[in-house]
Scaffold this active site. Sequence first.
Site, mmCIF file in Angstrom:
data_model
loop_
_atom_site.group_PDB
_atom_site.id
_atom_site.type_symbol
_atom_site.label_atom_id
_atom_site.label_comp_id
_atom_site.label_asym_id
_atom_site.label_seq_id
_atom_site.Cartn_x
_atom_site.Cartn_y
_atom_site.Cartn_z
ATOM 1 N N GLY A 115 0.834 -1.194 0.000
ATOM 2 C CA GLY A 115 0.000 0.000 0.000
ATOM 3 C C GLY A 115 0.870 1.246 0.000
ATOM 4 C CB SER A 116 0.077 4.689 1.074
ATOM 5 O OG SER A 116 -1.058 4.798 0.248
ATOM 6 C CB SER A 117 4.479 1.875 3.538
ATOM 7 O OG SER A 117 4.224 0.581 3.034
ATOM 8 N NE ARG B 58 -3.315 4.465 -0.162
ATOM 9 C CZ ARG B 58 -3.927 3.318 -0.292
ATOM 10 N NH1 ARG B 58 -5.143 3.197 0.132
ATOM 11 N NH2 ARG B 58 -3.345 2.300 -0.842
#
Length: 617
Positions: free
Chosen positions: A285-287, A617
């Site tokens: 995801g957004s990491s 996120r």
Amino acid sequence: MKLRLILVVGGLALWLGGIVVRLAVLQLRDHEVYLQKASDQQQRVMDLDPPRGTIYDARGRELAVSMPVDSLYGVPRHIADPKRTAAILAPILKTERSALEKKLTGKNWWVPIVRKLDPPVAQKVREAVRDHNLAGIGFAEDSKRYYPMLELAAPVLGAVGTDNHGLTGLELVYEDRIAGHGVQRVVLRDNKRGAMVPPDLAFVEATPGEDLHLTLDATIQHVAEEELARAVEKYKAKGGMVVILDPRTGAVLALASYPSFDANRALEHQDLWRIRPIADLYEPGSSFKIFTAAAALEAGVVDPTDVFDCELGGITLYKIRIKDHKPFGALTFRDVLAKSSNVGVIKAAHLTGRQKLAQTYRAFGFGERTGIDLHGETRGSLQDERQWRPITSAYLSFGQGLGVTTVQLAAAVAAVGNGGILYQPYLVAGIGRDGQIERRTPKEIGRPISAATARQLERMLEAVLEEGGTARNAAIAGYRIAGKTGTAQKVVNGRYDHTHFNSNFAGFAPARSPVLAGVVTIDEPLGGVTSAGYVAAPAFTAIVRRVLPYLGVAPDMTEELPEIESAEGSATPPSFLVALAQPPKRTQPEEDPGPEHAGLEGPIDAVPVIDGREEPR
């Protein structure tokens, strides 16, 4: 008479000749055969295990030790009443009475009963043998593995089988070095076939194995396990993982997973042997936006102060609608990362180009094993750039369409924190015995970004925990922390699911001079709260809050944060992607983070219109 004498003498000569021939056959031709038969009749060889090397943590605390214990054996010919003996011993040994009785009535002169008795059990057996006068039951000295810290780092340390061989974890990886060399103890039999060991019988002592000196710190490991368990239980999650590294070397300070088990009872929990931080794949995801931003900054196509038009929450690419977790108008690239705008990072990825993106992702180690010294590491999943579809770079930019492990993500974010150097994670710092320690030196894998880019990105990641950032609720007083939240929908039956999430936080601390970097991953948090800003980030900062003082790191937030550096010569993005100094069409009030999920509502081949809520996120 003469004839009779000749016959007698001839007969005697033939008889004596036969004896000589027979003796010659026995002594010359069949000597070894009969020597072996005599040995089999007169002695029994018992294989006894050597003490395995001790496993120490980074500060010399014992994590795995070998202790002298007793193994129980029986001599059936000396057991007057096998049925009675079995009835007395079976409850103590917690074994079936009938099976024990059968073993004690066998034809073998010597039979092993139970290997490696725990001391309390051995004491009860000794008392029973003495109190009930049980003849034919004896003890032989042996060695058994113990883990004094019970569950601490159990999957990492591994397990040892009843044969004293490593089965998993470090016990298996370093088997050749820590196993040692066993010994064969000879037991003689008397003329009544009883067992005895003469006091003057010479034997060779077992050679202990070499010791392992780990980078793992028991205190940091304990803190990581405790905070992980607290987060998993609080959010009723399926499980969780933590990896904490020293970003300056790649040394693993903690590697935890939940649920875990008591290492002393590892054989009862084989379903938990998998070392999840190196084996389990998930979409970050957004990491993963950290590394898209790294590529854009390194390429010089974006500056932290450049402003992107985030189009009030959505963008359509190739008939596929990708949404933000809430509408954003004009955001600087710094805020694109801090507020976790899918639209903004997609535009940055477009400016960077697929070739530079793919090169940067690979340079950070994604799609390859880190080489950590454990068995079972997964390579990860990152599609070859030549197979990317036109929209692939868009969904990769915000962490969809690839698979990472927690240790991969931790090593990559550590490279940002240390100035751009990717180190190979490792657990064993030294191997040896009696003061002769073979030390390991850190291994540099590569330099995915320059030190200047790393500093820019570091400052941008600090904003994630500041006001307006997706992890602002996880900030702690006194220390600057840099990092990025990531909450991704899991794929269920081939489609992204709105109820199954993976929540993670990747970061390092203190932000300006990190001594630790790592990742906290919570698998399928429930209870209506799935956002990494509420689930994973607080668990990470809870670890930081306890570990930094333990490491002697003083608080560093004593002055105002400086302005974010701007890269010299950064290109101005095209106007159709960026609105420089252009106000948004309408402003959006800041809200507390809510549940987030990835921007696409299914596989890329699925329906193109995306609908749903996304949290930062």
